[in-house]
Structure formats: C-alpha cells, structure tokens
Design a protein around this motif. Structure first.
Motif, short mmCIF file in Angstrom:
data_model
loop_
_atom_site.label_atom_id
_atom_site.label_comp_id
_atom_site.label_asym_id
_atom_site.label_seq_id
_atom_site.Cartn_x
_atom_site.Cartn_y
_atom_site.Cartn_z
N SER A 13 0.83 -1.19 0.00
CA SER A 13 0.00 0.00 0.00
C SER A 13 0.87 1.25 0.00
N THR A 14 0.31 2.35 -0.49
CA THR A 14 1.01 3.62 -0.56
C THR A 14 0.21 4.67 0.21
N TYR A 15 0.91 5.40 1.08
CA TYR A 15 0.27 6.42 1.92
C TYR A 15 1.02 7.74 1.81
N ASP A 16 0.32 8.83 2.18
CA ASP A 16 0.98 10.13 2.20
C ASP A 16 1.54 10.41 3.59
N ASP A 17 2.04 11.64 3.80
CA ASP A 17 2.67 11.99 5.07
C ASP A 17 1.72 11.89 6.26
N ASP A 18 0.44 12.01 6.00
CA ASP A 18 -0.57 11.93 7.06
C ASP A 18 -1.17 10.54 7.17
N PHE A 19 -0.52 9.57 6.52
CA PHE A 19 -0.95 8.16 6.55
C PHE A 19 -2.33 7.97 5.95
N GLN A 20 -2.62 8.77 4.93
CA GLN A 20 -3.83 8.60 4.15
C GLN A 20 -3.48 7.86 2.86
N PRO A 21 -4.34 6.91 2.43
CA PRO A 21 -4.00 6.13 1.23
C PRO A 21 -3.96 7.00 -0.01
N LEU A 22 -2.93 6.81 -0.82
CA LEU A 22 -2.79 7.55 -2.08
C LEU A 22 -3.40 6.80 -3.25
N SER A 23 -3.60 5.50 -3.07
CA SER A 23 -4.17 4.66 -4.14
C SER A 23 -4.65 3.37 -3.51
N PRO A 24 -5.46 2.59 -4.22
CA PRO A 24 -5.86 1.29 -3.68
C PRO A 24 -4.65 0.38 -3.50
N PRO A 25 -4.73 -0.59 -2.57
CA PRO A 25 -3.63 -1.55 -2.40
C PRO A 25 -3.33 -2.27 -3.71
N VAL A 26 -2.06 -2.57 -3.91
CA VAL A 26 -1.61 -3.30 -5.09
C VAL A 26 -1.51 -4.78 -4.72
N ARG A 27 -2.25 -5.61 -5.44
CA ARG A 27 -2.27 -7.04 -5.14
C ARG A 27 -1.10 -7.72 -5.84
N THR A 28 -0.27 -8.39 -5.05
CA THR A 28 0.88 -9.11 -5.58
C THR A 28 1.34 -10.10 -4.51
N PRO A 29 1.90 -11.25 -4.87
CA PRO A 29 2.23 -12.28 -3.88
C PRO A 29 3.36 -11.87 -2.92
N ALA A 30 3.07 -11.93 -1.64
CA ALA A 30 4.07 -11.80 -0.56
C ALA A 30 5.11 -10.71 -0.79
N PRO A 31 4.66 -9.44 -0.95
CA PRO A 31 5.61 -8.35 -1.15
C PRO A 31 6.20 -7.88 0.18
N SER A 32 7.02 -8.73 0.78
CA SER A 32 7.51 -8.46 2.13
C SER A 32 8.55 -7.34 2.18
N PHE A 33 9.18 -7.04 1.05
CA PHE A 33 10.12 -5.92 1.01
C PHE A 33 9.99 -5.21 -0.32
N LEU A 34 10.22 -3.89 -0.28
CA LEU A 34 10.02 -3.03 -1.44
C LEU A 34 11.18 -2.06 -1.57
N ALA A 35 11.31 -1.50 -2.76
CA ALA A 35 12.26 -0.43 -3.01
C ALA A 35 11.65 0.48 -4.07
N ALA A 36 12.06 1.74 -4.06
CA ALA A 36 11.57 2.71 -5.04
C ALA A 36 12.75 3.30 -5.79
N GLY A 37 12.67 3.26 -7.12
CA GLY A 37 13.75 3.76 -7.95
C GLY A 37 13.60 5.24 -8.26
N PRO A 38 14.65 5.86 -8.80
CA PRO A 38 14.61 7.29 -9.10
C PRO A 38 13.60 7.66 -10.18
N THR A 39 13.19 6.71 -11.00
CA THR A 39 12.18 7.01 -12.03
C THR A 39 10.76 6.88 -11.48
N GLY A 40 10.63 6.51 -10.21
CA GLY A 40 9.31 6.35 -9.61
C GLY A 40 8.80 4.93 -9.60
N ILE A 41 9.49 4.03 -10.27
CA ILE A 41 9.06 2.63 -10.30
C ILE A 41 9.28 1.99 -8.93
#
Length: 318
Positions: A13-41
């Motif tokens: 899930s993605t939230y803003d600074d006030d912990f409000q959702p920015l978009s619906p949850p993204v469904r994908t198997p067991a996304p236990s860790f994430l990273a964000a690249g400089p292009t926004g991906i």
C-alpha cells in the motif's frame, strides 16, 4: 513524502505523510520488502519458494516480473541501473539490469553462498538476509553462514567475490547492517539478540545486548537504523516488542532506553523526520513514535494504520 508498506498479506500500500491512502492496495504475492527507484518505479519481492521480483508503476500497474533464481527473496537494494535481491531460503544474491526508464531487463548474476553454522534449525545452510551497496562494493549479510560476504559489483552486473567476514561467536545469526558516516558498521544479530560494532574494514570492535530489559522468552532483533544526524542508533526487538536507543559515541554504543513499539513483532521500521514508523507484523498495525529532540529517544507510540501483516516501511523520494 509517500510511504510504501509491504506485507505478507499479498498486497502493498502507498500512503501520504498523514498516513492517508494515495491509491488502492496493489495485489501481488508476498511483497515483504520493497524499493523505489529514481524514475518512480516500485520494486517488490515475492517471498515465495520460487522467488520473484516485480516492477510496478506508481499507480500500481505491473510492468514486469522476473524469477530471482532463489527462494524466499526478502531484501532489495538499488545500485544505479542494477537491482540486487537477497534470497533468504537458498542463500544467494541476484543482480538484475534495469532499462533506462527503470523496468526490469534481465538477471545478470546469481551469487550462491555456501556454508552453515552451529544453530541446527536456523543455520543448516546459507540464508542471505540483507544486501547493502556502497559505491561498487556490495555487502551481503548471511544469517545461516554467520557471515558477511563482500563483493565488487562489476560494470556488466556481476558480483566478484572479494572476501567473507565470519562473525563471532558462532550462532550469532547476523541479519541487517547499517554504515555510520564515520565508517563504522553496526549489525543486528537475530539469533544472539545483540548488536555488533565493526570497523570500516569489518574488524569486530564491540558487542552489546539489543535489549536493556531482559527478555522473558526469545528475542530476535530485526531492523536497525541511524538517526539523521548519526548520533543515535535504533534497533527493533521482536519478542520484547520494543525499540532500543543507543548513543553513538567515539568509544562505542551507549545504551540509553528501550520503549514499546505499541504493537507486536516489529519486523521493520524507518526514520521519518522527527519520528519512527514501525511495521508490527503480528498485531497488524503500523505505529508512529515521536523522537525526543534532545535525548533522541522515541516515545509514546500511536497506531496510525491498521494493515494486515505489515513487514516493511519504505519512504519514497518521489
């Protein structure tokens, strides 16, 4: 600053600074860790027996998935146009080339660890838990081998093995590490419930308990992070369900305080400005602990999100 919350509940899930959702949850198997690249991906592991990594657009559109070549991938690190993945179950590090716009291109290497240590049910083989990139150097923390494996990342995306640091005592079970600006390295040791301090050359300087309060049962340190000014080190404890604060001094780590996270099984956390944001996996909560401006100690905890099985808190620059 947007915030990504990974989980074992087959969604992130993605939230803003006030912990409000920015978009619906993204469904994908067991996304236990994430990273964000400089292009926004956004990149997400699939912590499954047949491990995979996926790339998503900021709106959650799937841009591609590739197998990691290992089992139970649990950590990611970006290195320019490369993405590195730690595969816990099989004890290996995968390297992926990225396209100019940040999509997954192909796997360029799979470095397989080999070895074991003295805890039969946790160290029967290699278990790569964390990968860190500093320039062309890659440091992989392997809980199963009681080791930190050092590589050079070559221009063509290969991992050239340089040496291996065996941690002491055996059975320590190193999990995550962080580099201090002065060159020292701090390592959270999951199986020994300790924090080790190393020189920049990975010579052991000191070992401290990760808790100030004696655990009633087992305690397994998880994430650790430095304050923005580098004066304090924070360590999460699963078991005690706390954050321990250490002052970083020239002579070593000085324990200051240990406070509740306000949840159960703090698997990961991030320093967000004047606060810590903690993923409490077993209580299905994300809590916020404000940091005292003078002592650096976090206090008290507020539940800011209810989220199934949260496993990672990842700030996004864009």
């Amino acid at each position: 600053m947007p915030l990504l919350i990974g989980s074992y509940a087959d969604q992130y899930s993605t939230y803003d600074d006030d912990f409000q959702p920015l978009s619906p949850p993204v469904r994908t198997p067991a996304p236990s860790f994430l990273a964000a690249g400089p292009t926004g991906i956004r990149y997400a592991v699939a912590e499954l027996d047949d491990g995979a990594v996926s790339a998503f657009a900021p709106d959650g559109t799937l841009l591609g998935t590739l197998p990691t070549g290992g089992g139970a991938p649990c950590h990611l690190a970006l290195a320019g146009d490369r993405l590195l993945v730690a595969n816990y179950a099989t004890g290996s590090i995968s390297v992926f080339a990225l396209t100019p716009d940040g999509r997954l291109d192909r796997r360029t290497d799979l470095a397989q660890h080999a070895g074991a240590s003295v805890v039969p049910d946790r160290q029967e083989g290699p278990h790569a838990h964390h990968v860190t990139v500093r320039g062309t150097m890659v440091h992989a923390v392997d809980l199963g081998m009681d080791a930190i494996v050092h590589y050079r990342l070559t221009p063509d995306g290969r991992l050239e093995h340089l040496r291996t640091t065996t941690v002491q005592p055996l059975g320590t079970g190193p999990r995550h590490l962080v580099f201090h600006p002065d060159g020292r390295v701090f390592v959270a040791n999951e199986l020994a419930s300790t924090v080790s301090t190393y020189t920049s050359g990975f010579e052991l300087l000191d070992v401290k308990p990760s808790c100030l309060v004696q655990p009633v049962g087992d305690n397994f340190p998880s994430e650790l992070a430095l304050s923005r000014d580098g004066r304090h080190l924070y360590v999460a404890n699963r078991g005690n369900d706390t954050i321990t604060t250490f002052a970083v001094e020239s002579g070593g780590l000085l324990p200051i305080d240990e406070v509740s996270t306000g949840g159960t099984w703090p698997r990961h956390f991030a320093v967000l400005g004047d606060a810590l944001c903690v993923a409490n996996q077993h209580s299905d909560t994300v809590t916020r602990l404000s940091l005292d401006p003078s002592s650096g100690v976090p206090h008290p905890a507020d539940v800011v999100l209810e989220h199934l099985s949260p496993s990672a808190v990842i700030p996004v620059d864009r």
